[in-house]
Scaffold this motif. Sequence first.
Motif, PDB file in Angstrom:
ATOM      1  N   ARG A  47       0.831  -1.206   0.000  1.00  0.00           N
ATOM      2  CA  ARG A  47       0.000   0.000   0.000  1.00  0.00           C
ATOM      3  C   ARG A  47       0.865   1.256   0.000  1.00  0.00           C
ATOM      4  O   ARG A  47       0.594   2.212  -0.730  1.00  0.00           O
ATOM      5  N   LEU A  48       1.922   1.261   0.819  1.00  0.00           N
ATOM      6  CA  LEU A  48       2.825   2.407   0.841  1.00  0.00           C
ATOM      7  C   LEU A  48       3.480   2.621  -0.518  1.00  0.00           C
ATOM      8  O   LEU A  48       3.597   3.759  -0.994  1.00  0.00           O
ATOM      9  N   ASP A  63       2.307   1.664  -3.454  1.00  0.00           N
ATOM     10  CA  ASP A  63       1.284   2.142  -4.397  1.00  0.00           C
ATOM     11  C   ASP A  63       1.029   3.633  -4.204  1.00  0.00           C
ATOM     12  O   ASP A  63       0.924   4.387  -5.179  1.00  0.00           O
ATOM     13  N   GLU A  64       0.937   4.070  -2.960  1.00  0.00           N
ATOM     14  CA  GLU A  64       0.710   5.485  -2.679  1.00  0.00           C
ATOM     15  C   GLU A  64       1.884   6.331  -3.157  1.00  0.00           C
ATOM     16  O   GLU A  64       1.695   7.415  -3.718  1.00  0.00           O
ATOM     17  N   SER A 114       1.801   6.577  -6.981  1.00  0.00           N
ATOM     18  CA  SER A 114       0.740   7.444  -7.487  1.00  0.00           C
ATOM     19  C   SER A 114       1.036   8.917  -7.211  1.00  0.00           C
ATOM     20  O   SER A 114       0.516   9.796  -7.892  1.00  0.00           O
ATOM     21  N   GLY A 115       1.877   9.180  -6.244  1.00  0.00           N
ATOM     22  CA  GLY A 115       2.211  10.562  -5.903  1.00  0.00           C
ATOM     23  C   GLY A 115       3.489  11.043  -6.550  1.00  0.00           C
ATOM     24  O   GLY A 115       3.951  12.140  -6.258  1.00  0.00           O
ATOM     25  N   SER A 156      10.794  10.129  -2.516  1.00  0.00           N
ATOM     26  CA  SER A 156      10.417   8.767  -2.135  1.00  0.00           C
ATOM     27  C   SER A 156      11.655   7.890  -1.975  1.00  0.00           C
ATOM     28  O   SER A 156      12.752   8.256  -2.376  1.00  0.00           O
TER      29      SER A 156
END
Length: 92
Positions: free
Chosen positions: A65-66, A68-69, A72-73, A78
Motif C-alpha cells: 500500500r505504501l 502504491d501510494e 501514485s504521488g 520517495s
Amino acid sequence: MSEPVTESMAEVRRHLADVIDRARRDDTPTIITRRGKSEAVLVDIDEYRRLREAAALFDDAWLNRLADEAESGGTKGSVSLEDMAALIRSAP
C-alpha cells in the motif's frame, strides 16, 4: 482460542508442563507476569506460527500500500521498497 490465563513467573515455573499442556490441548494462552507486569505469553506452537504468518502478510500488504501510494504521488522524495522495508524492520 480460549481467554488467556494470567500467572506469575513463579507459578509457571512450578508447573511448566501443565502450562504447556493447557496451551496445546485447550488452546489457552498463558500471560506470564513478573512483579505484576505482563512480560510474555506462552501459546501453542501452531498458534505462534499462525500469528507469525498473519504478521508477515500484514507487513507485506502494508508495504505494498505504501509503495502504491508513493508511485501514485510521483517519485520526488520517495525511497525504494527495499529501503522502506529496512527502515521499518529497524524501528523499535
